[in-house]
Design a protein around this motif. Structure first.
Motif, PDB file in Angstrom:
ATOM      1  N   ARG A   6       0.829  -1.212   0.000  1.00 63.87           N
ATOM      2  CA  ARG A   6       0.000   0.000   0.000  1.00 63.87           C
ATOM      3  C   ARG A   6       0.859   1.256   0.000  1.00 63.87           C
ATOM      4  O   ARG A   6       0.536   2.242  -0.680  1.00 63.87           O
ATOM      5  CB  ARG A   6      -0.919  -0.006   1.229  1.00 63.87           C
ATOM      6  N   VAL A  63      -6.283  14.114  -4.904  1.00 63.03           N
ATOM      7  CA  VAL A  63      -5.316  13.039  -4.688  1.00 63.03           C
ATOM      8  C   VAL A  63      -5.260  12.575  -3.226  1.00 63.03           C
ATOM      9  O   VAL A  63      -4.977  11.404  -2.960  1.00 63.03           O
ATOM     10  CB  VAL A  63      -3.918  13.498  -5.173  1.00 63.03           C
ATOM     11  N   PRO A  99      -7.597  11.771  -1.083  1.00 64.38           N
ATOM     12  CA  PRO A  99      -8.404  10.588  -0.772  1.00 64.38           C
ATOM     13  C   PRO A  99      -7.766   9.279  -1.266  1.00 64.38           C
ATOM     14  O   PRO A  99      -7.955   8.229  -0.655  1.00 64.38           O
ATOM     15  CB  PRO A  99      -9.732  10.864  -1.498  1.00 64.38           C
ATOM     16  N   THR A 100      -7.026   9.363  -2.368  1.00 66.01           N
ATOM     17  CA  THR A 100      -6.337   8.165  -2.860  1.00 66.01           C
ATOM     18  C   THR A 100      -5.264   7.721  -1.875  1.00 66.01           C
ATOM     19  O   THR A 100      -5.181   6.543  -1.506  1.00 66.01           O
ATOM     20  CB  THR A 100      -5.687   8.462  -4.232  1.00 66.01           C
ATOM     21  N   ARG A 141      -6.819   6.306   1.174  1.00 61.87           N
ATOM     22  CA  ARG A 141      -7.360   4.955   0.978  1.00 61.87           C
ATOM     23  C   ARG A 141      -6.243   3.906   0.989  1.00 61.87           C
ATOM     24  O   ARG A 141      -6.397   2.824   1.553  1.00 61.87           O
ATOM     25  CB  ARG A 141      -8.125   4.881  -0.348  1.00 61.87           C
ATOM     26  N   TYR A 142      -5.099   4.243   0.410  1.00 62.96           N
ATOM     27  CA  TYR A 142      -3.993   3.285   0.420  1.00 62.96           C
ATOM     28  C   TYR A 142      -3.462   3.069   1.839  1.00 62.96           C
ATOM     29  O   TYR A 142      -3.170   1.952   2.245  1.00 62.96           O
ATOM     30  CB  TYR A 142      -2.836   3.768  -0.464  1.00 62.96           C
TER      31      TYR A 142
END
Lengths: 200, 200
Positions: free
Chosen positions: A155, A190, A192-193, A196-197
């Motif tokens: 991740r 970006v 939120p990406t 999430r990771y």
């Protein structure tokens, strides 16, 4: 691994400091990292190549990580920055990381040395190995250790890919509309990406 | 912009084809794209530099986009690939794009020419301009046109950044564990990101 900063610095006629010694240590460090990669290089080996005591290298620059950051003119010291980023509210981890990352890339003088290294890594395996070892030891392992997912390592590398790619598209290839978007627009898209990771 | 493939190919003593003509056109194309960027270059200008009729360039290679793909040995023709990717179920757009992208980067011979161009773009503005014009005209504008979000362009560039960054981290710098993860693992991690950008 090597002598502590407090140890006796000079022996067997090695130089003790002086005008160009700092620059000579950094030149030796660049050669050592390029030849042996980040993992294979050592403060002891850099000191030997520069003809000084390892304690002097520590005295001037600190750890191997800090020697690397200084020798390659990288814009920040991960040992200082990463703990600061992973502290704070977990819900805003993605936003903190993206904002920090953009604040560095926004400065041409800060991104230039990194881009030189990255450009070399595209076609040159020793440069890729040097970058790989440094990123792994100083960024990935530290961030992954602060997470609790079983696939934390994977991740974190995906998040690094997102940040690196946005940096290259926005600041290097300068593709519109990303190149002219405001920092806040990029963060909104970006963060939120990355969140999430890193905090699934 | 220039003559159709069916037009009369030769005039004023220009060469009509023959053994090395293809290679000479491609060399002229590389020089023309490097000097004028993707947007500024034209089939007419490439033909003039190669000493042939524009119709012959079209006859051998097709459009300007296809001349670029062939001259720079890029691994796929966006005019063929993009319509195929954006067709199909919208819910699986992210997965289709990530799988296609990885299938190209998995092949060292397919990624090498692109990495050469990208590495040059890191420190060389004409190379960056050439890459920017090509990516914008052939990938971004086509994909953005298929979406219906008001900020489609920004979202597509963020997705391109994610794909580019994963490619560089996985295949170039080869940072673990991303470098050794299976294609399915990478798709499971990254496809939702691309899906979120392109089909919010």
């Amino acid at each position: 691994v090597t002598a502590e900063p407090g140890a006796v610095p000079a022996r067997r006629g090695r130089r003790r400091g002086g005008g160009d010694t700092r620059a000579e240590i950094l030149a030796a460090a660049r050669a050592e990292f390029a030849a042996k990669g980040y993992d294979g290089a050592s403060v002891r080996g850099i000191a030997r190549a520069a003809g000084v005591d390892p304690a002097l290298v520590h005295h001037y620059f600190g750890t191997k990580e800090q020697v690397f950051v200084t020798a390659l003119q990288l814009p920040f010291d991960p040992s200082e920055v990463v703990p600061r980023l992973v502290a704070g509210t977990p819900e805003e981890l993605g936003e903190r990381i993206v904002r920090f990352f953009l604040s560095v890339w926004e400065r041409p003088d800060a991104r230039a040395p990194f881009l030189t290294l990255l450009g070399a890594a595209m076609t040159n395996e020793p440069a890729a190995a040097m970058l790989r070892g440094f990123v792994t030891s100083t960024l990935l392992q530290r961030i992954a250790a602060s997470l609790h997912a079983p696939d934390a390592g994977l991740r974190v590398t995906a998040a690094v890919g997102q940040l690196l790619g946005v940096g290259v598209v926005r600041y290097v290839v300068r593709v519109e509309p990303l190149a002219s978007a405001s920092v806040d627009e990029v963060v909104a898209l970006v963060a939120p990406t990355v969140q999430r990771y890193l905090a699934p």
